[in-house]
Design an enzyme around this catalytic site. Structure first.
Site, PDB file in Angstrom:
ATOM      1  N   ASP A  26       0.661  -1.178  -0.099  1.00 27.97           N
ATOM      2  CA  ASP A  26       0.070   0.157  -0.106  1.00 27.97           C
ATOM      3  C   ASP A  26       0.857   1.283   0.035  1.00 27.97           C
ATOM      4  O   ASP A  26       2.016   1.142   0.275  1.00 27.97           O
ATOM      5  CB  ASP A  26      -1.020   0.028   1.222  1.00 27.97           C
ATOM      6  CG  ASP A  26      -0.350  -0.405   2.497  1.00 27.97           C
ATOM      7  OD1 ASP A  26       0.960  -0.519   2.524  1.00 27.97           O
ATOM      8  OD2 ASP A  26      -0.917  -0.630   3.583  1.00 27.97           O
TER       9      ASP A  26
ATOM     10  N   GLU B 128      -9.604  -1.836   5.289  1.00 23.44           N
ATOM     11  CA  GLU B 128     -10.382  -1.589   6.499  1.00 23.44           C
ATOM     12  C   GLU B 128     -11.731  -2.365   6.553  1.00 23.44           C
ATOM     13  O   GLU B 128     -12.165  -2.928   5.747  1.00 23.44           O
ATOM     14  CB  GLU B 128     -10.727   0.067   6.639  1.00 23.44           C
ATOM     15  CG  GLU B 128      -9.381   0.757   6.526  1.00 23.44           C
ATOM     16  CD  GLU B 128      -8.857   1.050   8.010  1.00 23.44           C
ATOM     17  OE1 GLU B 128      -8.987   0.274   8.604  1.00 23.44           O
ATOM     18  OE2 GLU B 128      -8.236   2.271   8.094  1.00 23.44           O
TER      19      GLU B 128
ATOM     20  N   HIS C  96      -7.219  -4.783  10.200  1.00 24.15           N
ATOM     21  CA  HIS C  96      -7.222  -4.491   8.843  1.00 24.15           C
ATOM     22  C   HIS C  96      -5.611  -5.134   8.194  1.00 24.15           C
ATOM     23  O   HIS C  96      -4.693  -5.348   9.092  1.00 24.15           O
ATOM     24  CB  HIS C  96      -7.298  -3.029   8.366  1.00 24.15           C
ATOM     25  CG  HIS C  96      -6.104  -2.007   8.873  1.00 24.15           C
ATOM     26  ND1 HIS C  96      -6.355  -1.226   9.751  1.00 24.15           N
ATOM     27  CD2 HIS C  96      -4.640  -1.988   8.816  1.00 24.15           C
ATOM     28  CE1 HIS C  96      -5.026  -0.417   9.866  1.00 24.15           C
ATOM     29  NE2 HIS C  96      -4.181  -1.172   9.177  1.00 24.15           N
TER      30      HIS C  96
ATOM     31  N   ASN D 101      -7.645  -2.884  14.137  1.00 29.44           N
ATOM     32  CA  ASN D 101      -9.358  -3.285  13.796  1.00 29.44           C
ATOM     33  C   ASN D 101      -9.206  -4.372  12.979  1.00 29.44           C
ATOM     34  O   ASN D 101     -10.160  -4.830  12.180  1.00 29.44           O
ATOM     35  CB  ASN D 101      -9.881  -2.195  13.223  1.00 29.44           C
ATOM     36  CG  ASN D 101      -9.368  -1.463  12.206  1.00 29.44           C
ATOM     37  OD1 ASN D 101      -8.259  -2.023  11.580  1.00 29.44           O
ATOM     38  ND2 ASN D 101      -9.869  -0.492  11.449  1.00 29.44           N
TER      39      ASN D 101
HETATM   40  C1  GLP Z   1      -0.694   0.534   8.782  1.00 30.65           C
HETATM   41  C2  GLP Z   1      -0.323  -0.426   7.641  1.00 30.65           C
HETATM   42  C3  GLP Z   1      -0.641  -1.679   7.918  1.00 30.65           C
HETATM   43  C4  GLP Z   1       0.125  -2.223   9.085  1.00 30.65           C
HETATM   44  C5  GLP Z   1      -0.709  -1.487  10.052  1.00 30.65           C
HETATM   45  C6  GLP Z   1      -0.074  -1.641  11.638  1.00 30.65           C
HETATM   46  O1  GLP Z   1      -2.122   0.906   8.711  1.00 30.65           O
HETATM   47  N1  GLP Z   1      -0.931  -0.025   6.403  1.00 30.65           N
HETATM   48  O2  GLP Z   1       0.070  -2.495   6.657  1.00 30.65           O
HETATM   49  O3  GLP Z   1      -0.044  -3.724   9.365  1.00 30.65           O
HETATM   50  O4  GLP Z   1      -0.466  -0.125   9.973  1.00 30.65           O
HETATM   51  O5  GLP Z   1       0.882  -1.025  11.745  1.00 30.65           O
HETATM   52  P1  GLP Z   1       1.886  -1.640  13.187  1.00 30.65           P
HETATM   53  O6  GLP Z   1       2.764  -2.668  12.820  1.00 30.65           O
HETATM   54  O7  GLP Z   1       2.913  -0.014  13.198  1.00 30.65           O
HETATM   55  O8  GLP Z   1       1.257  -1.689  14.294  1.00 30.65           O
END
Ligand code: GLP
Length: 247
Positions: free
Chosen positions: A67, A143, A138, A136
């Site tokens: 992404d 989402e 995702h 959540n």
């Molecule tokens: C973002 C990214 C996800 C990631 C998520 C959790 O929203 N788009 O790919 O998994 O954050 O991030 P973290 O690993 O910092 O908790």
């Protein structure tokens, strides 16, 4: 789907790097699907160590990232392209021309998404897709929703995701409101999926995703149906599942 329990973040990162390293050793021209966020950083650090020790060669590897924020250029320090350069690509011998991230500067969302699906197809599909998980449930920026989206699409980020990501920006108003993300179809098409989760703040998401019903309200739950999905979660991330007696 297999769940591998790790002791802590370091252990999770080591175990995840071992699996990615094995993929590259088995198929030197593997196509890796890569992820951002804080969770995979330790995995990338372990891969860099292996490269520095002469154990890994990225020269034929290609990558496609999950992404990118809409509106950020690759040299913005919060763009996911910048993150990948800083956390992995600049430290190993990967050919950057073989690394792809959705084009955050493409204003035409339909074009940005179609172009990215074409990039994934031209790479021949993903061999191993690394994923983190949002609070959540995702994955990428898929989402909670009423449906699973198939291909790359443009999403409006939820308030909780914007708040979670605000720590990386000067102020919450600077956090982009939209992102381009691979869809669940892209992720499920990967031959192997490797999801990493660490910490108590992921315990609810891990419980809902891997011990509850498959539902688009918890997008990672679809991984229960993947033929080769591996979840590496540390003790804290598995704590709620253990408390509830399902793990
Ligand atoms: C973002 C990214 C996800 C990631 C998520 C959790 O929203 N788009 O790919 O998994 O954050 O991030 P973290 O690993 O910092 O908790």
């Amino acid at each position: 789907m297999r769940i591998i329990e790790a002791k802590n973040y370091e252990d999770m990162s080591k175990k995840a790097a071992e699996i990615i390293a094995a993929q590259i050793l088995l198929k030197p021209d593997a196509v890796l699907g890569l992820a951002t966020g804080s969770t995979p950083v330790g995995t990338y650090q372990n891969l860099i160590k292996k490269y520095e020790a002469g154990e890994l060669d990225f020269s034929q590897v290609s990558s496609v990232n999950l992404d990118e924020y809409k509106g950020l250029s690759g040299d913005h320090d919060q763009s996911y392209r910048y993150f990948m350069n800083e956390n992995l690509f600049n430290h190993v011998n990967i050919d950057k021309s073989r690394t792809s991230v959705p084009n955050g500067l493409e204003e035409d969302a339909a074009k940005a998404c179609a172009d990215y699906d074409a990039v994934i197809a031209a790479a021949g599909g993903v061999d191993l897709q690394l994923l983190g998980i949002g609070g959540n449930g995702h994955i990428g920026f898929n989402e909670p929703a009423e449906e699973f989206k198939v291909g790359t699409h443009c999403v409006k980020l939820t308030e909780s995701t914007i708040e979670a990501n605000a720590r990386f920006f000067a102020s919450i108003d600077d956090v982009p409101k939209y992102a381009y993300t691979m869809g669940i179809g892209n992720i499920m098409a990967a031959k192997t999926v490797l999801l990493v989760a660490s910490g108590k703040n992921k315990a609810q998401a891990v419980y809902d995703s891997f011990f509850g019903p498959v539902t688009p309200h918890v997008q990672a739950s679809i991984l229960q149906l993947h033929k080769d999905a591996i979840v590496i979660a540390d003790e804290d991330a598995l704590s709620l599942a253990r408390e509830k007696g399902v793990y």
